[in-house]
Motif scaffolding. Structure first.
Motif, PDB file in Angstrom:
ATOM      1  N   ARG A   1       0.703  -1.600  -0.307  1.00  0.00           N
ATOM      2  CA  ARG A   1      -0.171  -0.145  -0.140  1.00  0.00           C
ATOM      3  C   ARG A   1       0.433   0.872  -0.276  1.00  0.00           C
ATOM      4  NH1 ARG A   1      -1.986   4.358   3.488  1.00  0.00           N
ATOM      5  NH2 ARG A   1      -4.265   4.787   2.908  1.00  0.00           N
ATOM      6  N   PRO A   2       0.778   2.437  -1.017  1.00  0.00           N
ATOM      7  CA  PRO A   2       1.358   3.706  -1.155  1.00  0.00           C
ATOM      8  C   PRO A   2       0.701   4.246   0.357  1.00  0.00           C
ATOM      9  CG  PRO A   2       0.035   3.408  -2.614  1.00  0.00           C
ATOM     10  CD  PRO A   2      -0.297   1.643  -2.338  1.00  0.00           C
TER      11      PRO A   2
ATOM     12  N   GLY B   1     -10.641   5.974  -7.918  1.00  0.00           N
ATOM     13  CA  GLY B   1     -11.635   5.160  -7.506  1.00  0.00           C
ATOM     14  C   GLY B   1     -11.138   4.147  -6.842  1.00  0.00           C
ATOM     15  N   CYS B   2     -10.330   3.710  -7.097  1.00  0.00           N
ATOM     16  CA  CYS B   2      -9.409   1.700  -6.965  1.00  0.00           C
ATOM     17  C   CYS B   2      -9.031   2.612  -5.768  1.00  0.00           C
ATOM     18  CB  CYS B   2      -8.586   1.166  -8.144  1.00  0.00           C
ATOM     19  SG  CYS B   2      -7.963   0.307  -7.136  1.00  0.00           S
ATOM     20  N   ALA B   3      -7.610   4.135  -5.645  1.00  0.00           N
ATOM     21  CA  ALA B   3      -6.591   4.096  -4.448  1.00  0.00           C
ATOM     22  C   ALA B   3      -7.824   4.602  -3.234  1.00  0.00           C
ATOM     23  CB  ALA B   3      -6.148   5.119  -4.926  1.00  0.00           C
ATOM     24  N   ARG B   4      -9.450   5.013  -4.161  1.00  0.00           N
ATOM     25  CA  ARG B   4     -10.406   5.654  -2.586  1.00  0.00           C
ATOM     26  C   ARG B   4     -10.566   4.821  -1.906  1.00  0.00           C
ATOM     27  NH1 ARG B   4      -8.731   9.880  -1.220  1.00  0.00           N
ATOM     28  NH2 ARG B   4     -10.368  11.478  -1.614  1.00  0.00           N
TER      29      ARG B   4
ATOM     30  N   VAL C   1      -5.108  10.548  -2.474  1.00  0.00           N
ATOM     31  CA  VAL C   1      -4.590  10.826  -4.671  1.00  0.00           C
ATOM     32  C   VAL C   1      -4.319  12.411  -4.397  1.00  0.00           C
ATOM     33  CG1 VAL C   1      -5.320  10.894  -6.349  1.00  0.00           C
ATOM     34  CG2 VAL C   1      -6.130   8.717  -5.018  1.00  0.00           C
ATOM     35  N   VAL C   2      -3.310  12.613  -4.942  1.00  0.00           N
ATOM     36  CA  VAL C   2      -2.820  13.826  -5.388  1.00  0.00           C
ATOM     37  C   VAL C   2      -2.850  14.486  -7.092  1.00  0.00           C
ATOM     38  CG1 VAL C   2      -0.852  15.716  -5.614  1.00  0.00           C
ATOM     39  CG2 VAL C   2      -1.156  14.325  -4.020  1.00  0.00           C
ATOM     40  N   TYR C   3      -3.457  14.847  -8.223  1.00  0.00           N
ATOM     41  CA  TYR C   3      -3.292  14.743  -9.231  1.00  0.00           C
ATOM     42  C   TYR C   3      -1.892  15.948  -9.798  1.00  0.00           C
ATOM     43  CZ  TYR C   3      -4.922  13.032 -13.761  1.00  0.00           C
ATOM     44  OH  TYR C   3      -6.261  12.490 -14.167  1.00  0.00           O
ATOM     45  N   PHE C   4      -0.665  16.045 -10.184  1.00  0.00           N
ATOM     46  CA  PHE C   4      -0.206  16.592 -10.831  1.00  0.00           C
ATOM     47  C   PHE C   4      -0.359  16.970 -12.619  1.00  0.00           C
ATOM     48  CE2 PHE C   4       4.796  16.338 -12.251  1.00  0.00           C
ATOM     49  CZ  PHE C   4       4.251  17.536 -12.081  1.00  0.00           C
ATOM     50  N   VAL C   5       0.019  17.284 -12.628  1.00  0.00           N
ATOM     51  CA  VAL C   5      -0.769  17.992 -14.319  1.00  0.00           C
ATOM     52  C   VAL C   5      -2.280  17.463 -14.780  1.00  0.00           C
ATOM     53  CG1 VAL C   5      -0.361  17.772 -17.043  1.00  0.00           C
ATOM     54  CG2 VAL C   5       1.652  17.499 -15.124  1.00  0.00           C
TER      55      VAL C   5
ATOM     56  N   ARG D   1     -17.228  17.370 -10.104  1.00  0.00           N
ATOM     57  CA  ARG D   1     -17.771  16.232  -9.791  1.00  0.00           C
ATOM     58  C   ARG D   1     -16.390  15.395  -9.158  1.00  0.00           C
ATOM     59  NH1 ARG D   1     -22.475  17.967 -12.150  1.00  0.00           N
ATOM     60  NH2 ARG D   1     -22.348  16.248 -13.135  1.00  0.00           N
ATOM     61  N   LYS D   2     -16.633  14.401 -10.365  1.00  0.00           N
ATOM     62  CA  LYS D   2     -15.517  13.897  -9.751  1.00  0.00           C
ATOM     63  C   LYS D   2     -14.010  14.344  -9.012  1.00  0.00           C
ATOM     64  CE  LYS D   2     -16.033  10.445 -13.022  1.00  0.00           C
ATOM     65  NZ  LYS D   2     -15.831  10.114 -14.060  1.00  0.00           N
ATOM     66  N   MET D   3     -13.502  14.998  -9.916  1.00  0.00           N
ATOM     67  CA  MET D   3     -12.005  15.653  -8.756  1.00  0.00           C
ATOM     68  C   MET D   3     -12.560  15.694  -7.413  1.00  0.00           C
ATOM     69  SD  MET D   3      -9.289  16.517 -10.454  1.00  0.00           S
ATOM     70  CE  MET D   3      -8.550  16.574 -11.158  1.00  0.00           C
ATOM     71  N   ARG D   4     -13.549  16.186  -7.155  1.00  0.00           N
ATOM     72  CA  ARG D   4     -13.613  16.898  -5.608  1.00  0.00           C
ATOM     73  C   ARG D   4     -13.768  15.357  -4.823  1.00  0.00           C
ATOM     74  NH1 ARG D   4     -17.403  20.947  -6.530  1.00  0.00           N
ATOM     75  NH2 ARG D   4     -19.152  18.817  -6.591  1.00  0.00           N
ATOM     76  N   ARG D   5     -14.912  13.956  -5.531  1.00  0.00           N
ATOM     77  CA  ARG D   5     -14.916  13.469  -4.484  1.00  0.00           C
ATOM     78  C   ARG D   5     -13.317  12.759  -4.263  1.00  0.00           C
ATOM     79  NH1 ARG D   5     -16.763   8.370  -6.695  1.00  0.00           N
ATOM     80  NH2 ARG D   5     -17.332   9.716  -9.266  1.00  0.00           N
ATOM     81  N   LEU D   6     -13.120  12.340  -5.556  1.00  0.00           N
ATOM     82  CA  LEU D   6     -11.584  11.062  -6.061  1.00  0.00           C
ATOM     83  C   LEU D   6      -9.913  11.960  -5.965  1.00  0.00           C
ATOM     84  CD1 LEU D   6     -12.528   9.394  -8.834  1.00  0.00           C
ATOM     85  CD2 LEU D   6     -12.836   8.510  -6.903  1.00  0.00           C
ATOM     86  N   VAL D   7      -9.801  13.567  -5.390  1.00  0.00           N
ATOM     87  CA  VAL D   7      -8.771  13.729  -5.284  1.00  0.00           C
ATOM     88  C   VAL D   7      -8.730  14.353  -3.938  1.00  0.00           C
ATOM     89  CG1 VAL D   7      -6.773  15.446  -6.779  1.00  0.00           C
ATOM     90  CG2 VAL D   7      -8.387  14.149  -8.254  1.00  0.00           C
ATOM     91  N   ASP D   8      -7.450  14.269  -3.550  1.00  0.00           N
ATOM     92  CA  ASP D   8      -7.322  15.348  -2.488  1.00  0.00           C
ATOM     93  C   ASP D   8      -6.645  16.736  -2.651  1.00  0.00           C
ATOM     94  OD1 ASP D   8      -8.148  13.435   0.378  1.00  0.00           O
ATOM     95  OD2 ASP D   8      -7.171  12.181  -1.441  1.00  0.00           O
TER      96      ASP D   8
END
Length: 383
Positions: A84-85, A102-105, A111-115, A128-135
């Motif tokens: 587990r990372p 979603g799998c990481a959640r 989850v961090v989105y870079f670029v 909405r997906k970004m808000r739900r899945l990305v920190d």
């Protein structure tokens, strides 16, 4: 500490490698695994799968590859379960990366989105997906942070990592000297880094080159390819007796530096063209379904990053399912014939570059990723 990085195309592989370099500067003991390409592997990432080999664009190719994407997602799930990372870092490539987030959640992995994908441009409902899945979203363009924060998404502006890359480039002086010793005005053809982009766009670029050369016989053309096999594909399509065209792999910065002006496929290379202040015509040619979908989804005026940053069309751009070689050639011939117009455009590009090309994005990204991995996200959501 263990991090899982994922990049699905060559530009993401490049940014991922630079990010790994800065992560190791901050935390020499960090273990990095994930999906990516040769550059990330060389930087020290243990590849679970070479996802960059599967770089795709368009509806039909993606649908045809769905079984393979499901299999790759299974590899990620297995890696998350066994090792587990402390955080998952996504680099562009939004279609598959929504699944991966979603799998990481489900495993409780931050989850961090870079670029991040340009949701403000073509798919604002996906926020909405970004808000739900990305920190944490690490924004590359100056206006993106406020756009995300207004929509209750944790965001931080770090700048664009491409400007880190171009500042670090060391040009091949031997290649430059050899080309400069030869007669003719150099024009650059940049057909994209993906094989699919090459197939879709190369015929239009070659046709435009022929039209330009017919009117300006002193011109010659250099094609910048990512891989030697792509350069071989270009060479195989050249016709005897056609305009002087050479294909080279691994010399994109040098070819851009040599060029009077360029014909390029839309992508992050436009930022390198901005950095070197090269007047450019931008093309993205796809099948009719992909182009129709893009026209229906895009919510901003331009498809090119340089034009978005400028707020106007410094680079003429074409999104089309048809060949637009005559229109593209006309712009380049105009720059060749009108030196003042060419120099004026270069001056505008220099002014824009000086305003937006702030270095240090990868260092700031590494700091943010480690903040998230070490504990609760320190970028609180905006109420």
């Amino acid at each position: 500490m263990r991090l899982f990085l994922s990049a699905g195309e060559p530009s993401g592989d490049l940014h991922g490698a630079n990010l790994i370099h800065h992560l190791r500067q901050e935390r020499p003991d960090v273990e990095i695994v994930g999906f990516g390409g040769e550059r990330m592997a060389s930087a020290g990432c243990e590849l679970v799968y070479p996802l960059c080999d599967l770089a795709l664009f368009g509806i039909a190719p993606v649908l045809a590859s769905l079984p393979e994407f499901y299999r790759i997602l299974g590899l990620a799930r297995q890696s998350f379960r066994e090792r587990r990372p402390d955080a998952l870092v996504l680099i562009d490539y939004p279609g598959f990366h929504w699944w991966l987030a979603g799998c990481a959640r489900k495993f409780g992995i931050p989850v961090v989105y870079f670029v991040p994908p340009q949701l403000w441009a073509w798919a604002s409902w996906r926020v909405r997906k970004m808000r739900r899945l990305v920190d944490c979203v690490l924004c590359n363009l100056p206006f993106e942070e406020e756009w995300y924060r207004q929509r209750n998404v944790s965001a931080r502006w770090i700048g664009h990592p491409y400007f880190d890359e171009v500042r670090q480039q060391r040009l091949d002086e031997g290649f430059l000297a050899n080309q400069r010793s030869r007669p003719g005005t150099v024009l650059a053809l940049l057909p994209g880094s993906r094989n699919q982009e090459l197939r879709n766009n190369l015929p239009s670029l070659l046709r435009a080159a022929a039209l330009i050369h017919a009117r300006r016989p002193e011109t010659r053309f250099l094609v910048a390819c990512l891989k030697p096999e792509q350069a071989a594909q270009v060479t195989a399509q050249l016709l005897p007796g056609g305009p002087p065209i050479e294909a080279h792999a691994g010399h994109t910065p040098e070819i851009i530096e040599l060029a009077h002006s360029c014909l390029a496929v839309s992508g992050s290379v436009s930022l390198e063209l901005l950095y070197r202040a090269k007047p450019t015509v931008i093309l993205y040619r796809g099948d009719w379904a992909t182009v129709l979908a893009a026209r229906l989804l895009i919510r901003c005026k331009y498809i090119t990053l340089v034009n978005l940053l400028a707020g106007r069309a410094l680079f003429p751009e074409y999104l089309s399912s048809r060949c637009v070689a005559p229109q593209m050639a006309e712009h380049v011939v105009g720059w060749l014939q009108d030196r003042r117009a060419h120099e004026a455009l270069r001056a505008e590009l220099v002014a824009l570059r000086d305003r937006v090309a702030e270095p240090g994005a990868c260092r700031r990204a590494a700091e943010a990723v480690l903040e998230v991995a070490q504990g609760p996200c320190q970028l609180p959501r905006v109420a």
